[in-house]
Design a protein around this motif. Sequence first.
Motif, PDB file in Angstrom:
ATOM      1  N   ARG A   1       0.620   3.553  -9.516  1.00 37.48           N
ATOM      2  CA  ARG A   1      -0.659   4.265  -9.595  1.00 37.48           C
ATOM      3  C   ARG A   1      -1.250   4.158 -10.998  1.00 37.48           C
TER       4      ARG A   1
ATOM      5  N   HIS B   1       1.113   4.025  -3.094  1.00 41.62           N
ATOM      6  CA  HIS B   1       0.800   5.416  -2.766  1.00 41.62           C
ATOM      7  C   HIS B   1       1.824   6.388  -3.367  1.00 41.62           C
ATOM      8  N   VAL B   2       3.101   6.004  -3.412  1.00 39.56           N
ATOM      9  CA  VAL B   2       4.150   6.943  -3.819  1.00 39.56           C
ATOM     10  C   VAL B   2       4.712   6.660  -5.209  1.00 39.56           C
TER      11      VAL B   2
ATOM     12  N   CYS C   1       0.835  -1.210   0.000  1.00 35.18           N
ATOM     13  CA  CYS C   1       0.000   0.000   0.000  1.00 35.18           C
ATOM     14  C   CYS C   1       0.867   1.256   0.000  1.00 35.18           C
ATOM     15  N   GLU C   2       1.977   1.235   0.729  1.00 33.18           N
ATOM     16  CA  GLU C   2       2.875   2.385   0.741  1.00 33.18           C
ATOM     17  C   GLU C   2       3.517   2.598  -0.626  1.00 33.18           C
TER      18      GLU C   2
ATOM     19  N   ASP D   1      -6.752   0.522   2.617  1.00 32.54           N
ATOM     20  CA  ASP D   1      -5.979   0.078   3.762  1.00 32.54           C
ATOM     21  C   ASP D   1      -5.575  -1.383   3.583  1.00 32.54           C
TER      22      ASP D   1
ATOM     23  N   ASP E   1      -7.349   7.344  -3.781  1.00 35.27           N
ATOM     24  CA  ASP E   1      -7.001   6.845  -2.456  1.00 35.27           C
ATOM     25  C   ASP E   1      -6.596   5.377  -2.526  1.00 35.27           C
ATOM     26  N   VAL E   2      -5.553   5.036  -1.811  1.00 31.13           N
ATOM     27  CA  VAL E   2      -5.089   3.655  -1.724  1.00 31.13           C
ATOM     28  C   VAL E   2      -5.816   2.972  -0.574  1.00 31.13           C
TER      29      VAL E   2
ATOM     30  N   LEU F   1      -5.320   4.655 -10.613  1.00 31.65           N
ATOM     31  CA  LEU F   1      -5.646   5.520  -9.486  1.00 31.65           C
ATOM     32  C   LEU F   1      -5.497   6.997  -9.795  1.00 31.65           C
TER      33      LEU F   1
END
Length: 457
Positions: free
Chosen positions: A90, A84-85, A80-81, A103, A100-101, A95
């Motif tokens: 993405r 996100h970056v 997930c991290e 949880d 939003d990623v 996305l």
Amino acid sequence: MMGQRTVAQEALFYSFNLDRHVSPDHLLRSIDRFVDLSGIREHLRPFYSSTGRPSIDPELMIRMLVIGYCMGIRSERRLCEEVHVNLAHRWFCRLGLEGDVPDHSTFSKNRHGRFRDSGLLRQLFEMTVARCIAEGLVGGEGFAVDGSLVRADVSRQHAVESADALPDATSSHAVREYLAVLDTAAFGGATPVPPKQLAVADPAARWTAASRERAFFAYATNYLIDLQHAVIVDVEPTTPIRQAEVTAQRRMIDRTHERFGLWPERLAGDTGYGDAKNLSWLVEERGIEPHIPVFDKSARSDGTFERYDFTYDQEGDSYIGPTGKRLRQRQKVYREDRPFVDEYGTRRYRASKLDCEACDLKPRCCPTQLARKIVRSVHEGARDLARDIAATDAYLISRWQRKKVEMLFAHLKRILRMDRLRLRGPNGAKDEFLLAATAQNLRKMAKLIPMPAPDPA
């Protein structure tokens, strides 16, 4: 003069194209061509409620899992991290920059529920196999089979001697899974021999010392691959026992024929698949040439005659010794009929005691016995065929091609970093093995099928 960067005022509006910032030769861009998840929502529709708040998009979760297993990201929290970056991640997950990623706990919730109940991960894997077939990467003439041990996510220190010392099934999900597969041929029913230890956290994992390392708890992943381009056509989890791996081989061959209509002409494997019953199943029931070494323990190291020094007479159903004397199943007629085949599926041929006592070759034949005995399997015809195939050039080629499945296991553990399972239980092992095989097939297609040339416009 030393320059100094001035802090620029942030713009009110940005024009940013995410697709332009993903390299044309990026692995995910190449893999994205072969990921078709258009039918996933319809497949999962019966497992969602028609009321309530909208859920996380299942296609997003599957795309994230594909990234994790293709890139060797073993932790879902770290996955997930990364999504996100990472711009490429993405882009692959559709996305954008503002999406939003989900949880990391969302994956566990769906895995234990919808994904397993619907068989989604099996469908995802078979989607990659069907795509490989459509792209011409599967020949369908020759297959290879093998299994490899993968460490279970348990500790050697937390083990008990017997099932009586395990926690109660009502309070332990791991014990319930263990009891559910206790009689399954691929797990608890593979052998009547009880394991020396049971892991409290995952009792279905088998204590094994099959490798050169110290004994550990493990599962086995079994691959059935096509020999043309080493595409994985099926995968099956089992306990790390030879009998269970043979059972997995039969399941995978039948399932591949049922799903894709593939029926190989030959099957390459190691000696673990060379027992008489399995060779008979391949030859007599499925019509497949076994390019497999015969599992045989009739060789002798004391210099006496081996079984191959005796000639089998098909018409007379007897063996002829070096001196011309015959070994028969019966030397006399009994009042009550006795079975010719024992519980192990073998026939026993014996020489006459009088013939052996008068024979000059007795010290080289049966020095410690009254008469010579020879054991023959009821499936000896299939064993003889496998021995004849082993003397051909095609067998040598199959033995060389069989190394492709070993390379896939090396890729699984070193590149995809699956030298230890992260999920527990037979279902967890099944999920991980299916996703890993899916990732390997996707990477295979990305490597073998070049990207189309970009549009000059």
